[in-house]
Structure formats: structure tokens, C-alpha cells
Design a protein around this motif. Structure first.
Motif, PDB file in Angstrom:
ATOM      1  N   GLY A  27       0.923  -1.203  -0.017  1.00 55.84           N
ATOM      2  CA  GLY A  27      -0.085   0.027  -0.067  1.00 55.84           C
ATOM      3  C   GLY A  27       0.709   1.570   0.077  1.00 55.84           C
ATOM      4  N   LEU A  28       2.144   1.284  -0.282  1.00 51.48           N
ATOM      5  CA  LEU A  28       2.762   2.317  -0.491  1.00 51.48           C
ATOM      6  C   LEU A  28       2.716   3.197  -1.834  1.00 51.48           C
ATOM      7  N   LYS A  29       2.863   4.352  -1.420  1.00 54.95           N
ATOM      8  CA  LYS A  29       2.605   5.447  -2.625  1.00 54.95           C
ATOM      9  C   LYS A  29       4.002   6.036  -2.881  1.00 54.95           C
ATOM     10  N   MET A  45      10.707   6.903  -4.954  1.00 59.33           N
ATOM     11  CA  MET A  45      10.883   6.829  -3.611  1.00 59.33           C
ATOM     12  C   MET A  45       9.423   6.642  -3.026  1.00 59.33           C
ATOM     13  N   LEU A  46       9.116   5.678  -2.190  1.00 56.87           N
ATOM     14  CA  LEU A  46       7.778   5.176  -1.814  1.00 56.87           C
ATOM     15  C   LEU A  46       7.977   5.479  -0.347  1.00 56.87           C
ATOM     16  N   HIS A  47       6.657   6.313   0.229  1.00 52.78           N
ATOM     17  CA  HIS A  47       6.810   6.640   1.611  1.00 52.78           C
ATOM     18  C   HIS A  47       6.508   5.451   2.218  1.00 52.78           C
ATOM     19  N   VAL A  48       7.154   5.181   3.520  1.00 51.04           N
ATOM     20  CA  VAL A  48       6.814   4.286   4.393  1.00 51.04           C
ATOM     21  C   VAL A  48       6.168   4.738   5.654  1.00 51.04           C
ATOM     22  N   ALA A  49       6.907   5.709   6.286  1.00 45.03           N
ATOM     23  CA  ALA A  49       6.328   6.507   7.522  1.00 45.03           C
ATOM     24  C   ALA A  49       7.071   7.742   8.018  1.00 45.03           C
ATOM     25  N   ASP A  50       6.599   8.383   8.704  1.00 50.77           N
ATOM     26  CA  ASP A  50       7.124   9.689   9.264  1.00 50.77           C
ATOM     27  C   ASP A  50       7.431   9.543  10.568  1.00 50.77           C
ATOM     28  N   GLY A  51       8.453   9.978  11.402  1.00 50.46           N
ATOM     29  CA  GLY A  51       8.877  10.055  12.676  1.00 50.46           C
ATOM     30  C   GLY A  51       9.399  11.469  12.923  1.00 50.46           C
ATOM     31  N   GLU A  52       9.939  11.529  14.369  1.00 44.11           N
ATOM     32  CA  GLU A  52      10.206  12.833  14.660  1.00 44.11           C
ATOM     33  C   GLU A  52      11.480  13.597  13.934  1.00 44.11           C
ATOM     34  N   THR A  53      12.233  12.590  13.276  1.00 39.29           N
ATOM     35  CA  THR A  53      13.532  13.142  12.665  1.00 39.29           C
ATOM     36  C   THR A  53      13.228  13.071  11.191  1.00 39.29           C
ATOM     37  N   GLY A  54      12.272  12.760  10.530  1.00 40.87           N
ATOM     38  CA  GLY A  54      12.067  12.765   9.086  1.00 40.87           C
ATOM     39  C   GLY A  54      11.288  11.325   8.661  1.00 40.87           C
ATOM     40  N   GLY A  55      11.155  11.377   7.388  1.00 45.14           N
ATOM     41  CA  GLY A  55      10.479  10.479   7.022  1.00 45.14           C
ATOM     42  C   GLY A  55      11.339   8.925   6.617  1.00 45.14           C
ATOM     43  N   SER A  56      10.753   7.657   6.297  1.00 46.03           N
ATOM     44  CA  SER A  56      11.430   6.751   5.984  1.00 46.03           C
ATOM     45  C   SER A  56      10.940   6.341   4.546  1.00 46.03           C
ATOM     46  N   TYR A  57      11.727   5.835   3.580  1.00 51.23           N
ATOM     47  CA  TYR A  57      11.314   5.444   2.300  1.00 51.23           C
ATOM     48  C   TYR A  57      11.887   3.972   1.705  1.00 51.23           C
ATOM     49  N   ILE A  58      11.243   3.411   0.915  1.00 52.62           N
ATOM     50  CA  ILE A  58      11.689   2.314   0.125  1.00 52.62           C
ATOM     51  C   ILE A  58      12.064   3.076  -1.364  1.00 52.62           C
ATOM     52  N   GLN A  59      13.528   2.927  -1.822  1.00 53.71           N
ATOM     53  CA  GLN A  59      13.834   3.455  -2.949  1.00 53.71           C
ATOM     54  C   GLN A  59      14.234   2.463  -3.890  1.00 53.71           C
ATOM     55  N   LEU A  60      13.496   2.471  -4.907  1.00 50.36           N
ATOM     56  CA  LEU A  60      13.617   1.592  -5.939  1.00 50.36           C
ATOM     57  C   LEU A  60      14.361   2.065  -7.073  1.00 50.36           C
ATOM     58  N   LEU A  61      15.477   1.300  -7.674  1.00 51.57           N
ATOM     59  CA  LEU A  61      16.626   1.825  -8.467  1.00 51.57           C
ATOM     60  C   LEU A  61      16.636   0.728  -9.822  1.00 51.57           C
ATOM     61  N   GLU A  62      16.341   1.644 -10.796  1.00 47.27           N
ATOM     62  CA  GLU A  62      16.350   0.968 -12.218  1.00 47.27           C
ATOM     63  C   GLU A  62      17.506   1.400 -12.795  1.00 47.27           C
ATOM     64  N   PRO A  63      18.454   0.704 -13.379  1.00 50.79           N
ATOM     65  CA  PRO A  63      19.607   1.053 -14.023  1.00 50.79           C
ATOM     66  C   PRO A  63      19.429   1.895 -15.283  1.00 50.79           C
TER      67      PRO A  63
END
Length: 142
Positions: A27-29, A45-63
Motif C-alpha cells: 500500500g505504499l505511495k 521513492m515510496l513513503h513508508v512512515a514519518d517520525g520525529e526526525t524525518g520520513g522513511s522510504y523504500i527507494q527503487l532503483l532501475e539502472p
């Protein structure tokens, strides 16, 4: 020094198919797309969550080409985890502090990263076999 896990980089052959997989499964965007010619990748970059110090993501990389670092990674290891990125408040300061411990830096100075961040990579042989990235988020007003 480390504020959070900023993102986990995943190497893939087909960016669009992998985006669809992460959207359907988790369900990531997608919050950012970029072509980074210097690094030889098309990324999302797909957003996972936000925290006190910033967001966390999954970064998908295609060469962009087989002879890029991610292209070579895919040729030898296949799709999967490429690197782990840690959020820091000052990437240059973190580089100096880490280099002082004897860990080799791949980057001698910070460079442009996703979403206008400043980044630097550490040599995987000095960090337990894991390609490690340091990420300083851009100022909030940029």
C-alpha cells in the motif's frame, strides 16, 4: 549521529513493475521520481512512515545502462537490497567522524541525492558488507 533509517535501496530490472508490486503488496505511495544521470539510475521513492526526525522510504532503483553500479549489481546479484541509508543532520560532519574511525568513504565530498538531499556512501567492505549511504535532508524551505 544517526537519526533514523532514511531508506532502503532496492535494485530492480523494471521500475514500473516493482512500483506496482510495492503498491499492491504494502500500500505504499510514490512520493518522488527522478532520473539521476550521475548515478546512472531511474528511481522512485515510496513513503513508508514519518517520525520525529524525518520520513522513511523504500527507494527503487532501475539502472539506465548495464555498466552502471546498479546495472552491475543486478548482473552479479540479481534484484534485491542494494543499500541501507541512514539519515544524519550533517552529512559532511558524519563523513569526517566516520572516516576518523578508519572506515573508507566512497565519496570524498557530499553529492546530490534523491529529493534534493546531500548524500555520501561508505565502503561496504568496512561496514559489514553493506553498502551504506548517509543522507542529509534538504532544508525544509527548499
Amino acid at each position: 549521529m544517526i537519526l533514523r533509517i532514511d531508506h532502503v535501496g532496492i535494485a530492480c530490472h523494471d521500475l514500473e513493475a516493482t512500483i506496482a508490486l510495492y503498491q499492491k503488496t504494502f500500500g505504499l505511495k510514490v512520493v518522488h521520481r527522478e532520473v539521476n544521470e550521475e548515478q546512472g539510475v531511474r528511481e522512485a521513492m515510496l513513503h513508508v512512515a514519518d517520525g520525529e526526525t524525518g520520513g522513511s522510504y523504500i527507494q527503487l532503483l532501475e539502472p539506465l545502462h548495464p555498466d552502471t553500479p546498479v546495472g552491475k549489481f543486478l548482473a552479479t546479484r540479481g534484484e534485491g537490497v542494494h543499500h541501507v541509508a541512514y539519515g544524519v543532520s550533517d552529512v559532511a560532519g558524519a563523513m569526517d567522524e566516520i572516516a576518523a574511525t578508519g572506515v573508507r568513504l566512497i565519496d570524498k565530498t557530499p553529492r546530490h541525492g534523491s529529493m534534493n538531499s546531500s548524500i555520501a556512501f561508505l565502503h561496504p567492505k568496512d561496514v559489514g558488507g553493506v553498502l551504506t549511504e548517509l543522507v542529509q535532508a534538504p532544508p525544509r524551505d527548499s
